[in-house]
Motif scaffolding. Structure first.
Motif, PDB file in Angstrom:
ATOM      1  N   UNK A  79       0.827  -1.212   0.000  1.00 30.71           N
ATOM      2  CA  UNK A  79       0.000   0.000   0.000  1.00 30.71           C
ATOM      3  C   UNK A  79       0.861   1.263   0.000  1.00 30.71           C
ATOM      4  N   UNK A  80       1.884   1.275   0.810  1.00 31.84           N
ATOM      5  CA  UNK A  80       2.752   2.445   0.867  1.00 31.84           C
ATOM      6  C   UNK A  80       3.503   2.650  -0.449  1.00 31.84           C
ATOM      7  N   UNK A  81       3.978   1.571  -1.042  1.00 31.52           N
ATOM      8  CA  UNK A  81       4.711   1.684  -2.310  1.00 31.52           C
ATOM      9  C   UNK A  81       3.809   2.179  -3.427  1.00 31.52           C
ATOM     10  N   UNK A  82       2.594   1.620  -3.510  1.00 28.45           N
ATOM     11  CA  UNK A  82       1.665   2.051  -4.549  1.00 28.45           C
ATOM     12  C   UNK A  82       1.241   3.499  -4.347  1.00 28.45           C
ATOM     13  N   UNK A  83       1.037   3.906  -3.102  1.00 34.00           N
ATOM     14  CA  UNK A  83       0.652   5.302  -2.828  1.00 34.00           C
ATOM     15  C   UNK A  83       1.766   6.255  -3.249  1.00 34.00           C
ATOM     16  N   UNK A  84       3.017   5.901  -2.945  1.00 35.28           N
ATOM     17  CA  UNK A  84       4.139   6.752  -3.352  1.00 35.28           C
ATOM     18  C   UNK A  84       4.263   6.807  -4.871  1.00 35.28           C
ATOM     19  N   UNK A  90       1.055  11.139 -10.651  1.00 35.65           N
ATOM     20  CA  UNK A  90       0.129  12.280 -10.724  1.00 35.65           C
ATOM     21  C   UNK A  90       0.898  13.580 -10.922  1.00 35.65           C
ATOM     22  N   UNK A  91       2.006  13.741 -10.194  1.00 31.61           N
ATOM     23  CA  UNK A  91       2.834  14.939 -10.375  1.00 31.61           C
ATOM     24  C   UNK A  91       3.407  14.988 -11.786  1.00 31.61           C
ATOM     25  N   UNK A  92       3.895  13.843 -12.264  1.00 28.90           N
ATOM     26  CA  UNK A  92       4.456  13.777 -13.619  1.00 28.90           C
ATOM     27  C   UNK A  92       3.405  14.121 -14.669  1.00 28.90           C
ATOM     28  N   UNK A  93       2.211  13.560 -14.530  1.00 29.42           N
ATOM     29  CA  UNK A  93       1.150  13.818 -15.505  1.00 29.42           C
ATOM     30  C   UNK A  93       0.709  15.279 -15.464  1.00 29.42           C
ATOM     31  N   UNK A  94       0.577  15.827 -14.260  1.00 32.94           N
ATOM     32  CA  UNK A  94       0.171  17.230 -14.136  1.00 32.94           C
ATOM     33  C   UNK A  94       1.220  18.165 -14.733  1.00 32.94           C
ATOM     34  N   UNK A  95       2.482  17.900 -14.446  1.00 38.33           N
ATOM     35  CA  UNK A  95       3.571  18.743 -14.947  1.00 38.33           C
ATOM     36  C   UNK A  95       3.625  18.702 -16.471  1.00 38.33           C
ATOM     37  N   UNK A  96       3.540  17.513 -17.056  1.00 42.87           N
ATOM     38  CA  UNK A  96       3.607  17.399 -18.512  1.00 42.87           C
ATOM     39  C   UNK A  96       2.370  17.980 -19.181  1.00 42.87           C
ATOM     40  N   UNK A  97       1.213  17.855 -18.563  1.00 43.02           N
ATOM     41  CA  UNK A  97       0.009  18.452 -19.131  1.00 43.02           C
ATOM     42  C   UNK A  97       0.128  19.968 -19.179  1.00 43.02           C
ATOM     43  N   UNK A  98       0.684  20.548 -18.133  1.00 40.92           N
ATOM     44  CA  UNK A  98       0.893  21.999 -18.123  1.00 40.92           C
ATOM     45  C   UNK A  98       1.912  22.418 -19.174  1.00 40.92           C
ATOM     46  N   UNK A  99       2.955  21.619 -19.353  1.00 38.37           N
ATOM     47  CA  UNK A  99       3.949  21.936 -20.374  1.00 38.37           C
ATOM     48  C   UNK A  99       3.338  21.882 -21.768  1.00 38.37           C
ATOM     49  N   UNK A 228      -2.567   5.059 -13.730  1.00 39.63           N
ATOM     50  CA  UNK A 228      -2.991   5.598 -12.434  1.00 39.63           C
ATOM     51  C   UNK A 228      -4.271   4.927 -11.970  1.00 39.63           C
ATOM     52  N   UNK A 229      -5.202   4.705 -12.895  1.00 43.72           N
ATOM     53  CA  UNK A 229      -6.460   4.035 -12.533  1.00 43.72           C
ATOM     54  C   UNK A 229      -6.192   2.609 -12.049  1.00 43.72           C
ATOM     55  N   UNK A 230      -5.353   1.870 -12.759  1.00 37.44           N
ATOM     56  CA  UNK A 230      -5.067   0.481 -12.377  1.00 37.44           C
ATOM     57  C   UNK A 230      -4.326   0.411 -11.056  1.00 37.44           C
ATOM     58  N   UNK A 231      -3.325   1.273 -10.877  1.00 39.36           N
ATOM     59  CA  UNK A 231      -2.583   1.257  -9.617  1.00 39.36           C
ATOM     60  C   UNK A 231      -3.459   1.711  -8.458  1.00 39.36           C
ATOM     61  N   UNK A 232      -4.395   2.615  -8.724  1.00 35.61           N
ATOM     62  CA  UNK A 232      -5.329   3.031  -7.672  1.00 35.61           C
ATOM     63  C   UNK A 232      -6.227   1.866  -7.260  1.00 35.61           C
ATOM     64  N   UNK A 233      -6.656   1.079  -8.249  1.00 31.80           N
ATOM     65  CA  UNK A 233      -7.461  -0.103  -7.944  1.00 31.80           C
ATOM     66  C   UNK A 233      -6.667  -1.102  -7.101  1.00 31.80           C
ATOM     67  N   UNK A 234      -5.414  -1.345  -7.462  1.00 30.68           N
ATOM     68  CA  UNK A 234      -4.585  -2.263  -6.691  1.00 30.68           C
ATOM     69  C   UNK A 234      -4.307  -1.712  -5.293  1.00 30.68           C
TER      70      UNK A 234
END
Length: 305
Positions: A79-84, A90-99, A228-234
Motif C-alpha cells: 500500500x505504501x509503495x503504490x501510494x508513493x 500524478x505529479x508527472x502527468x500534471x507537470x507534462x500536461x501543463x507543459x 494511475x487508474x489500475x494502480x489506484x485499484x490495486x
C-alpha cells in the motif's frame, strides 16, 4: 583532439544499460511473452490464486500458511509503495500536461506572428510575383480564422480545409516549375523577397504540423492515466486486505487464504509495474527515439519508426 570535443563525444555515447534494454525489447520472444502476460493478466492472476489455494489447502502442507503479522506487513508495504508511486505519476502527468498546454499557447502565438508577417509581405508583393498573389491570399484566408481549438486540423471538418489541402497550398507557392518561368526576369530584390515568403511559409507549416505532434503527446500521456487508474485499484485492494487481515482477522477464520491472496496480489502488482515500464519506454521512444538516436545504438539497422 581538444578537451571540449572529447567531452562532447563522451556525452554522445549510448548508455550500455539502455543499449541492452533496447536489444532485449526487440527480441521477438520477449515481446511475445510480455504481450501475453499483459493481455491475459486477469486469467494469470486467477490461475495463480486457484493453484496456490489448492496447495495451501493440502493437509501435508502446513508450511504454506503465512503468519498474520507477515501478511499485515506485506499489505502495508504494498500500500505504501503504490501510494508513493501514484503520487509520482500524478505529479508527472500534471507537470507534462501543463507543459503541453503552455507549448500549445506559445505555438499559437508564434503562428499569429507568422500570419501577420505573411499578410505584410503579401500587401507589398512585387509585380513579378503577382501570379502567386491568389495562392497567398487563399493561404491567409485559411489561416486567419483558425483558433487554438481548431488545431490540430482534421480532415473530418466540413467548415475548414483539411491539413492536406493546406499543405497543397504551400506546395503551390514552392513550386519550382512556376518559379522558373519568372525567375529569369526577376531582380535580386524580388528573389530575396520570395525567400522571405518561403521562410514564413516554412515556419507556418512547421508550427501547424507541430500541433499534431503535441496532440499525439496528449494521447501518449493518456497511457499514464490508465496506469494511475489500475494502480489506484490495486491500492484499494491492498488496503482492503490490510483491513481484513489486520482488523477483521480474516487469517484466523481462513488460514489457507493468506498465501494465495499474497502471491496473487504480488503478481498483479508486478504486471501493473511491467505495463508502467512499457508505457514509459513507449513515451521515451516517441520523444527521443528518432532515427539518429536509434542508429547510435544500432548503426547497421533501420529505424523502427
Amino acid at each position: 583532439m581538444s578537451t571540449r570535443k572529447a567531452q562532447r563525444l563522451q556525452i554522445c555515447e549510448p548508455v550500455p544499460g539502455l543499449k541492452i534494454l533496447v536489444q532485449l525489447s526487440n527480441t521477438p520472444l520477449v515481446r511475445t511473452v510480455i504481450a501475453t502476460v499483459t493481455h491475459h493478466q486477469l486469467a494469470i492472476v486467477g490461475l495463480v490464486f486457484v493453484v496456490t489455494l489448492v496447495f495451501a489447502m493440502r493437509e501435508n502442507a502446513p508450511w504454506l500458511t503465512v503468519p498474520k503479522q507477515v501478511a499485515i506487513e506485506f499489505f502495508s508495504a504494498v500500500s505504501q509503495s503504490l501510494a508513493a508511486l501514484l503520487g509520482v505519476l500524478i505529479v508527472f502527468l500534471t507537470f507534462n500536461s501543463q507543459l503541453i498546454a503552455q507549448r500549445q499557447h506559445e505555438d499559437y502565438y508564434t503562428l499569429q506572428i507568422q500570419i501577420d508577417q505573411l499578410i505584410r509581405l503579401t500587401q507589398s508583393l512585387p509585380p513579378e510575383l503577382s501570379n502567386f498573389a491568389e495562392t497567398l491570399i487563399a493561404l491567409i484566408n485559411y489561416l486567419v480564422p483558425l483558433h487554438l481549438k481548431d488545431l490540430p486540423i482534421w480532415a473530418t471538418s466540413s467548415q475548414v480545409l483539411p491539413l492536406d489541402k493546406l499543405l497543397d497550398i504551400l506546395d503551390n507557392f514552392k513550386n519550382e516549375d512556376e518559379w522558373a518561368k519568372v525567375q529569369q526576369q526577376c531582380s535580386l530584390a524580388t528573389h530575396l523577397y520570395r525567400q522571405q515568403i518561403l521562410l514564413v511559409i516554412n515556419n507556418i507549416e512547421e508550427i501547424v504540423e507541430g500541433f499534431s505532434r503535441l496532440y499525439n503527446r496528449i494521447l501518449e500521456m493518456s497511457r499514464f492515466i490508465l496506469a494511475i487508474v489500475k494502480l489506484s485499484f490495486l491500492l484499494g485492494v491492498s488496503l482492503l486486505f490490510l483491513l481484513l487481515f489486520g482488523i477483521i482477522d480474516l487469517q484466523r477464520k481462513f488460514p489457507d487464504l493468506s498465501l494465495p491472496v499474497i502471491v496473487s496480489l504480488a503478481i498483479w502488482v508486478l504486471i501493473a509495474l511491467l505495463e508502467l515500464v512499457l508505457d514509459t519506454w513507449f513515451l521515451y521512444k516517441n520523444l527521443y527515439g528518432s532515427s539518429s538516436h536509434y542508429l547510435r545504438f544500432f548503426p547497421n539497422k533501420k529505424s523502427p519508426n
